[in-house]
Design an enzyme around this catalytic site. Structure first.
Site, PDB file in Angstrom:
ATOM      1  N   HIS A   1       0.798  -1.227   0.000  1.00  0.00           N
ATOM      2  CA  HIS A   1       0.000   0.000   0.000  1.00  0.00           C
ATOM      3  C   HIS A   1       0.832   1.280   0.000  1.00  0.00           C
ATOM      4  O   HIS A   1       0.301   2.360  -0.156  1.00  0.00           O
ATOM      5  CB  HIS A   1      -0.957   0.018   1.190  1.00  0.00           C
ATOM      6  CG  HIS A   1      -0.273   0.316   2.499  1.00  0.00           C
ATOM      7  ND1 HIS A   1       0.411  -0.637   3.198  1.00  0.00           N
ATOM      8  CD2 HIS A   1      -0.152   1.462   3.195  1.00  0.00           C
ATOM      9  CE1 HIS A   1       0.907  -0.086   4.290  1.00  0.00           C
ATOM     10  NE2 HIS A   1       0.594   1.182   4.317  1.00  0.00           N
TER      11      HIS A   1
HETATM   12  C1  UD1 Z   1      -2.519   5.158   6.006  1.00  0.00           C
HETATM   13  C2  UD1 Z   1      -1.319   5.555   6.864  1.00  0.00           C
HETATM   14  C3  UD1 Z   1      -0.255   4.442   6.816  1.00  0.00           C
HETATM   15  C4  UD1 Z   1      -0.861   3.094   7.175  1.00  0.00           C
HETATM   16  C5  UD1 Z   1      -2.042   2.827   6.244  1.00  0.00           C
HETATM   17  C6  UD1 Z   1      -2.702   1.491   6.538  1.00  0.00           C
HETATM   18  C7  UD1 Z   1      -0.776   7.965   6.965  1.00  0.00           C
HETATM   19  C8  UD1 Z   1       0.166   8.993   6.517  1.00  0.00           C
HETATM   20  N1  UD1 Z   1      -0.678   6.772   6.373  1.00  0.00           N
HETATM   21  O1  UD1 Z   1      -2.113   5.124   4.660  1.00  0.00           O
HETATM   22  O2  UD1 Z   1       0.751   4.751   7.757  1.00  0.00           O
HETATM   23  O3  UD1 Z   1       0.113   2.085   7.032  1.00  0.00           O
HETATM   24  O4  UD1 Z   1      -2.997   3.894   6.424  1.00  0.00           O
HETATM   25  O5  UD1 Z   1      -3.792   1.288   5.737  1.00  0.00           O
HETATM   26  O6  UD1 Z   1      -1.577   8.219   7.833  1.00  0.00           O
HETATM   27  N2  UD1 Z   1      -9.333   4.828   1.200  1.00  0.00           N
HETATM   28  C9  UD1 Z   1     -10.567   4.244   1.040  1.00  0.00           C
HETATM   29  N3  UD1 Z   1     -11.218   3.832   2.154  1.00  0.00           N
HETATM   30  C10 UD1 Z   1     -10.732   4.006   3.403  1.00  0.00           C
HETATM   31  C11 UD1 Z   1      -9.486   4.619   3.553  1.00  0.00           C
HETATM   32  C12 UD1 Z   1      -8.778   5.014   2.459  1.00  0.00           C
HETATM   33  O7  UD1 Z   1     -11.047   4.077  -0.065  1.00  0.00           O
HETATM   34  O8  UD1 Z   1     -11.397   3.617   4.373  1.00  0.00           O
HETATM   35  C13 UD1 Z   1      -8.577   5.227   0.001  1.00  0.00           C
HETATM   36  C14 UD1 Z   1      -8.789   6.662  -0.348  1.00  0.00           C
HETATM   37  O9  UD1 Z   1      -8.880   6.770  -1.734  1.00  0.00           O
HETATM   38  C15 UD1 Z   1      -7.514   7.335   0.095  1.00  0.00           C
HETATM   39  C16 UD1 Z   1      -6.494   6.228  -0.006  1.00  0.00           C
HETATM   40  O10 UD1 Z   1      -7.212   5.021   0.218  1.00  0.00           O
HETATM   41  O11 UD1 Z   1      -7.179   8.431  -0.692  1.00  0.00           O
HETATM   42  C17 UD1 Z   1      -5.370   6.353   0.991  1.00  0.00           C
HETATM   43  O12 UD1 Z   1      -5.850   6.481   2.324  1.00  0.00           O
HETATM   44  P1  UD1 Z   1      -5.019   7.353   3.397  1.00  0.00           P
HETATM   45  O13 UD1 Z   1      -5.691   7.292   4.713  1.00  0.00           O
HETATM   46  O14 UD1 Z   1      -4.730   8.670   2.839  1.00  0.00           O
HETATM   47  O15 UD1 Z   1      -3.624   6.654   3.492  1.00  0.00           O
HETATM   48  P2  UD1 Z   1      -3.178   5.122   3.472  1.00  0.00           P
HETATM   49  O16 UD1 Z   1      -2.449   4.906   2.206  1.00  0.00           O
HETATM   50  O17 UD1 Z   1      -4.314   4.200   3.805  1.00  0.00           O
END
Ligand code: UD1
Length: 386
Positions: free
Chosen positions: A221
Site C-alpha cells: 500500500h
Molecule cells: C494510512 C497511513 C499508513 C498506514 C495505512 C494502513 C498515513 C500517513 N498513512 O495510509 O501509515 O500504514 O494507512 O492502511 O496516515 N481509502 C478508502 N477507504 C478508506 C481509507 C482510504 O477508499 O477507508 C482510500 C482513499 O482513496 C484514500 C487512499 O485510500 O485516498 C489512501 O488512504 P489514506 O488514509 O490517505 O492513506 P493510506 O495509504 O491508507
C-alpha cells in the site's frame, strides 16, 4: 482521551481500552479513569474500520471527526480543525496517540497547544527516511509527547539520541502483540479456503483449494511502491508467472492499491489469472488466520513485519529501510528487506523458499504491554501530583 484514525491504529487501541477498564474495576471511585475515544475518520470504509471495531471489541468512538481522504495537508488540516473544538469541550488531562498515521501527529499538535499531556504508544520507531510521511508523523509526535512508550530497546536508544529525557521514556513492549495473543484462538477457528473465497473480487474464478504452506500473502500500500507503474508492472508480472507457478498468491488489495492497479491497466491481467486470488481488505482474524499457515509474506506493511516476527513467517519486505529493525533477521527476527528492485526481490524470494518458520519474541512482546502503558501514565500522574 485516546485518538485513532486509520486501520493500523485499531489493533493498538483495543488492548489499551481494555486495560483501562480492568484498572477501573479495581480502582476506588476517586481513582477511576474517565476515558473518551476519538476516531478521526481517516479510514472510513467498513472493511478498513468498522469490521476492526467489531472484531476487536472496541467500543464505538465517542466522537467521530469524519475527516476522510485527501492529500496529506488536507487530511492533517481537517483533522486539526475538527479536533480543536473537541479539546476545548473536553479539556482532557492526557491525550493518548498511537502509531504514526496522520491522525497521530495532527491531534498531538492540537493537544499540545491546549496544554494536555501526550502519551505516545509505539514511540521511538525510526526509519531515518524522511520521504516517508509516517517518519514525519513519528518525529513530530515524539517531540511533543510527555510520555514515550517504546516497543523495544532500539526505539529507546533512538529517543535518547534525539535528546529525550530518560524519565519520559518507558520500555513497555509491543501493544500489537497484546491483540495478537488475545485474538489468535478466534482466528484459528476460521477456514482458510472460506476466508479467501468469501472475499474474492468480482470477476475472479472460485478457488478449489487452499492448503497449508502452499500459498503466499501479498500486501502493498505504500506510495513508493504502488504509485510507480514500472514497479507495479514488474511485481504483477512476477506474481503472475514465477510465484504463481510455485504457489497460490493471495493478495488482499488496499483501496489505494486497487485504484492504482486499475489506472495502470494491471487489474484485469490479475483478475484473469486463476493462481492469483485478489480479495478485498480482510478482517483482523482473517488475515491472522492466513498468516498462521502461509509459506511466506511479501509486504510493505510495518505492522505485518511485527506479527510475522512473532509468528515466524518468512517475510520479504518491499522497502529499502524499516522503522522496525528488531524484526529483521540480523536482529533475531525473520524479515528481510528487499526494496522494490525486482531482481533483489527475486533473490530474497529464493532465500525465503529455503526458510522454515522461526518465531521470535523480542523483550516484553508478551501480551501485557497495554497494562504497562496504563501504569506508566498513572504513575507519571502520581509523580506530578507529588
Ligand atoms: C494510512 C497511513 C499508513 C498506514 C495505512 C494502513 C498515513 C500517513 N498513512 O495510509 O501509515 O500504514 O494507512 O492502511 O496516515 N481509502 C478508502 N477507504 C478508506 C481509507 C482510504 O477508499 O477507508 C482510500 C482513499 O482513496 C484514500 C487512499 O485510500 O485516498 C489512501 O488512504 P489514506 O488514509 O490517505 O492513506 P493510506 O495509504 O491508507
Amino acid at each position: 482521551m485516546s485518538v485513532v484514525g486509520a486501520r493500523p491504529n485499531f489493533m493498538k487501541i483495543a488492548p489499551f481500552i481494555e486495560a483501562i477498564d480492568r484498572y477501573n474495576t479495581s480502582a476506588s471511585l476517586g481513582e477511576k479513569v474517565e476515558h473518551i475515544l476519538v476516531h478521526t475518520g481517516q479510514h472510513y470504509d467498513d472493511n478498513m474500520s468498522r469490521t476492526f471495531f467489531e472484531e476487536l471489541g472496541i467500543p464505538q468512538a465517542d466522537i467521530n471527526l469524519e475527516v476522510g481522504s485527501g492529500t496529506h495537508a488536507e487530511q492533517i488540516a481537517h483533522t486539526m480543525l475538527s479536533f480543536e473544538p473537541v479539546m476545548l469541550d473536553y479539556d482532557p488531562d492526557w491525550v493518548v496517540v498511537v502509531g504514526d498515521v496522520n491522525a497521530t501527529s495532527a491531534c498531538s499538535q492540537v493537544a499540545k497547544k491546549y496544554n494536555a499531556r501526550i502519551a505516545h504508544i509505539e514511540s521511538g520507531l525510526r526509519s531515518y527516511d524522511m520521504t516517508m510521511p509516517e517518519e514525519v508523523n513519528r518525529l513530530i509526535t515524539d517531540r511533543l509527547s510527555d510520555l514515550l512508550l517504546a516497543p523495544d530497546r532500539m526505539s529507546c536508544d533512538n529517543l535518547k539520541r534525539e535528546g529525550a529525557s530518560e524519565k519520559s521514556i518507558e520500555l513497555v513492549g509491543n501493544i500489537m502483540i497484546d491483540t495478537l495473543e488475545k485474538q489468535i484462538e478466534k482466528a484459528d477457528e476460521l477456514d482458510l479456503l472460506s476466508i479467501v473465497s468469501e472475499n474474492l473480487y468480482e470477476g475472479q474464478d472460485t478457488l478449489e483449494s487452499l492448503n497449508e504452506g502452499q500459498y503466499c500473502l501479498v500486501t502493498i500500500h505504500r506510495p513508493c511502491n504502488i504509485d510507480d507503474s514500472s514497479i507495479m508492472d514488474d511485481l504483477v508480472s512476477w506474481f503472475g508467472t514465477e510465484v504463481s507457478d510455485d504457489m497460490t498468491v493471495v493478495w488482499p488489495v488496499h483501496p489505494r492499491a486497487k485504484k492504482m492497479l486499475q489506472q495502470f491497466n494491471l487489474w484485469d491481467e490479475m483478475i484473469n489469472n486463476p493462481r492469483i486470488a485478489l480479495t478485498s481488505p480482510l478482517g483482523y482474524h482473517e488475515l491472522l488466520r492466513l498468516n498462521r499457515d502461509v509459506r511466506m509474506m511479501i509486504t510493505d506493511s510495518g505492522g505485518l513485519q511485527e506479527e510475522c516476527c512473532v509468528l515466524g513467517t518468512p517475510t520479504i519486505v518491499l522497502r529499502e529501510n524499516t522503522e522496525r529493525p528488531i524484526t529483521l533477521r540480523e536482529n533475531g527476527g525473520i524479515c528481510m528487506l528487499a526494496g522494490n528492485d525486482i531482481e533483489v526481490v527475486k533473490q530474497k524470494y529464493q532465500e525465503a523458499l529455503e526458510m522454515d518458520r522461526r518465531p521470535y519474541r523480542p523483550e516484553l512482546w508478551d501480551g501485557k504491554t497495554a497494562e504497562r502503558c496504563v501504569e506508566a501514565i498513572l504513575s507519571m500522574d502520581d509523580c506530578t501530583a507529588d
